[in-house]
Design an enzyme around this catalytic site. Structure first.
Site, PDB file in Angstrom:
ATOM      1  CE  LYS A 253      -4.023   2.009   2.277  1.00  0.00           C
ATOM      2  NZ  LYS A 253      -3.640   3.397   2.167  1.00  0.00           N
ATOM      3  NE  ARG A 258      -6.924   4.175  -6.736  1.00  0.00           N
ATOM      4  CZ  ARG A 258      -7.974   3.550  -6.248  1.00  0.00           C
ATOM      5  NH1 ARG A 258      -8.439   3.870  -5.047  1.00  0.00           N
ATOM      6  NH2 ARG A 258      -8.577   2.611  -6.943  1.00  0.00           N
ATOM      7  NE  ARG A 273     -10.291   8.356  -2.019  1.00  0.00           N
ATOM      8  CZ  ARG A 273      -9.946   7.633  -0.984  1.00  0.00           C
ATOM      9  NH1 ARG A 273      -8.726   7.179  -0.871  1.00  0.00           N
ATOM     10  NH2 ARG A 273     -10.809   7.373  -0.051  1.00  0.00           N
ATOM     11  CD  GLU A 301      -1.620   5.990  -3.621  1.00  0.00           C
ATOM     12  OE1 GLU A 301      -2.705   5.656  -4.139  1.00  0.00           O
ATOM     13  OE2 GLU A 301      -1.534   6.461  -2.475  1.00  0.00           O
ATOM     14  CG  PHE A 352      -2.771  -0.223  -8.033  1.00  0.00           C
ATOM     15  CD1 PHE A 352      -4.133  -0.090  -8.192  1.00  0.00           C
ATOM     16  CD2 PHE A 352      -2.079   0.733  -7.300  1.00  0.00           C
ATOM     17  CE1 PHE A 352      -4.807   0.967  -7.621  1.00  0.00           C
ATOM     18  CE2 PHE A 352      -2.749   1.806  -6.731  1.00  0.00           C
ATOM     19  CZ  PHE A 352      -4.122   1.925  -6.896  1.00  0.00           C
ATOM     20  CE  LYS A 461      -9.014   1.719   4.165  1.00  0.00           C
ATOM     21  NZ  LYS A 461      -9.378   3.048   3.757  1.00  0.00           N
TER      22      LYS A 461
END
Ligand code: AMP
Length: 601
Positions: A253, A258, A273, A301, A352, A461
């Site tokens: 993470k 984002r 985001r 990210e 990702f 998460k």
């Protein structure tokens, strides 16, 4: 009624505002959807479409960049003027309701009893038109005057909901997904078709128009219009994370922001985001992505990045890694990104997921297939990438697709994917991810589709061992000693349904520079000034750490945090995504469960 005025039946209030009251008055989602469906069926298509946008709590459709740019303080002044009330009376009403819309109703009803508004109340189409005109208008004063004219025509109930839409805090328990349900009831379309069309268009109003016309299947993904981001659910431990699915794909993470990138043969836009365009803040990422051929939408990210020095690059192990968010923060919020800034805080885009490639929207394909597709996307960039998964120790091989050659081209990396078949393995990976300086792990179901804008159990998460909470600042105070002149003490809240309930107060964790920026913001976004303390617009989200959660009567939530400290300002999170009272209860429960276990053993 004024002679010649349009009958009330066409007014915004008579139609939308009472519907909102009725929606707020029931906790049942089914009932809410039924009220909206009845309301929509009785409107003409255009009124229905515009109402859908308002009912989802927005002044403009989600995909539009337009904003009203009218602050809470300005609204406060407008309402004070229209009601003729004092600041003290306004503050009393605000404290009672905790929201400007209800405050508007309160102060206007007592001020206006028996009085007719000067002109007939506006209907939804007029409100939408005026909103567009406001968004095009330059100058805060001119915009505030237009809002004032609109509000002056509104009886108290209309003013309440108009204010709520303007501030973006409708708070009647209507999420966009519920408006979708209502559209299904009103026009007989399936939930799946509606969800899909709305997700692709980012416009619940246009979705409504298509539903009425029976043309939902015509909705198409539009490159350079952002899709919602898939969100993750927190897991408190590796064991808990492991309960949800069998085949977990595990990624670090990364602690950055984002970013969704849209690319078409060299043309690139990057969205945050909050679906805002942030391409200008990361020109070197756009430059790097321009080297990806074809049409693409990528999810990833942006992180501050430490590239491996050339000498090390040739051998192993590689030393390139992401840096903490505080590094990236040095670059955020700046209008102009200088070369110096790019040199001193280099960034990388860690990708990702892939949502769209070469004319095909792939979000419905399982993650396992999207993973393969993403690998192939990286293979066909000009510099082929060879991203390898971790070795046994969980060491990551970062082999970028587009490696920074100069400050104006960022590194683009395909996030390495690891595997975990047991909770123990997950614990190990978690420890190594933290040792690498990343926040923790993302654990994803390999069989899951990408669900834009939704939080499900398919992405989990796993952050620090001790939970943190994302909270909204509702009140601020001047500090003491060297902080006497700055607003450094923050009262904060979590969400409880549509309300915000205070849970604590924190005054440590931010740097002097951050406190001075916060002070400037809070001064400009004060709702009520009580000298030493202020009520502020509930827009700033902070991540706070704490040692424990306790029961307490001091705050409205019924809980308090022990030793709260601010970890960081969450510029990237809107208040609607702050943590909830339900999560506080869950952590409290777990905390006590664990304590009981310790005591027993
Ligand atoms: P949070 O912001 O704490 O709610 O955690 C979710 C966020 O983690 C996402 O919105 C991403 O910005 C970020 N993130 C970091 N690494 C990943 C990853 N490998 N996959 C998905 N999201 C990630």
């Amino acid at each position: 009624m004024t002679p010649g005025a349009r009958p009330r039946i066409y007014s915004f209030m008579y139609l939308l505002a009472p519907a909102c009251e009725a929606i707020a008055g029931t906790a049942s989602k089914l009932e809410k959807a039924r009220i909206v469906a009845d309301y929509l069926r009785a409107r003409n298509p255009e009124e229905a479409a515009v109402s859908c946008v308002f009912l989802s709590g927005r002044a403009f459709p989600a995909f539009e960049e337009a904003t009203l740019q009218v602050g809470g303080r300005q609204l406060w002044n407008i309402l004070r003027e229209l009601s003729g009330k004092s600041d003290a009376a306004m503050s009393m009403a605000y404290r009672k309701h905790g929201d400007l819309g209800s405050t508007a109703f309160d102060v206007l009803s007592s001020a206006r009893a028996g009085r007719e508004a000067a002109a007939p109340p506006p209907n939804v189409l007029e409100v939408a038109e005026t909103f567009r005109a406001i968004a095009r208008t330059r100058g805060a004063g001119a915009r505030a005057r237009m809002i004032q004219e609109l509000l002056a025509r509104c009886p108290p109930l209309e003013a309440k909901y108009l204010t709520k839409i303007i501030t973006g805090e409708l708070r009647i328990g209507m999420k966009e997904s519920l408006v979708e349900d209502a559209l299904g009831r009103a026009y007989g379309a399936s939930a799946r078709e509606l969800q899909r069309a709305n997700m692709l268009l980012g416009d619940i109003g246009e979705t409504c128009r298509l539903a009425i016309a029976g043309r939902l299947a015509d909705a198409r993904m539009r490159l350079f219009h952002p899709l919602g981001f898939m969100l993750a659910t927190p897991a408190e431990s590796a064991a808990e994370a492991f309960q949800f699915f069998e085949h977990a794909a595990v990624e670090d993470k990364y602690d950055g922001i984002r970013a969704q990138a849209h690319c078409r043969d060299g043309e690139v836009q990057i969205f945050s985001r909050t679906l805002d365009k942030v391409t200008g803040s990361f020109p070197e990422v756009a430059e790097a992505l321009a080297q990806f051929p074809g049409e693409l939408v990528l999810d990833g990210e942006i992180v501050a990045w430490m590239a491996s020095p050339p000498a090390v690059r040739a051998g192993s192990p590689p030393e390139a890694h992401a840096l903490p968010f505080s590094e990236l923060q040095k670059r955020l919020g700046r209008k102009i990104v200088t070369r110096e800034m790019m040199r001193s805080v280099p960034v990388a885009y860690v990708v990702f997921d892939v949502l769209y490639a070469d004319g095909e929207l792939v979000i419905d394909r399982p993650l396992r297939e999207r993973t393969e597709l993403l690998d192939s996307v990286f293979r066909r960039t000009r510099r082929p990438a060879r991203v390898r998964a971790a070795d046994v120790q969980g060491q990551l091989q970062f082999e970028p697709a587009v490696e920074a050659e100069s400050v104006s081209v960022a590194t683009v990396i395909r996030a390495p994917v690891l595997e975990a078949e047991t909770p123990e393995r997950l614990e190990d990976l978690f420890a190594v991810a933290q040792a690498r300086g990343n926040e923790g792990l993302m654990i994803k179901d390999r069989e899951s589709a990408y669900t834009p804008g939704r939080r499900g159990q398919s992405w989990l998460k796993l952050k620090r061992e001790l939970a943190t909470l994302d909270v909204v600042v509702t009140g601020v105070e001047f500090g003491h000693g060297k902080r006497a002149g700055v607003l450094s003490d923050y009262t904060f809240a979590v969400r409880d349904q549509d309300r915000l309930v205070n849970i604590g107060k924190a005054y440590s964790g931010l740097t002097d520079k951050e406190i001075s920026a916060m002070t400037e913001w809070f001064l400009a976004h004060t709702l009520a000034d009580h000298g030493h303390s202020r009520l502020v617009e509930p827009k700033i989200v902070l991540e706070v750490a704490f040692n424990a959660i306790m029961r307490s009567d001091r705050h409205e939530s019924g809980y308090a945090l022990r030793f709260p400290r601010i970890v960081r300002i969450r510029d990237d999170k809107p208040p609607e995504e702050a943590d909830t009272l339900a999560r506080v209860r869950a952590i409290y429960g777990r905390q006590h469960g664990r304590k009981a276990e310790v005591q027993e053993s």
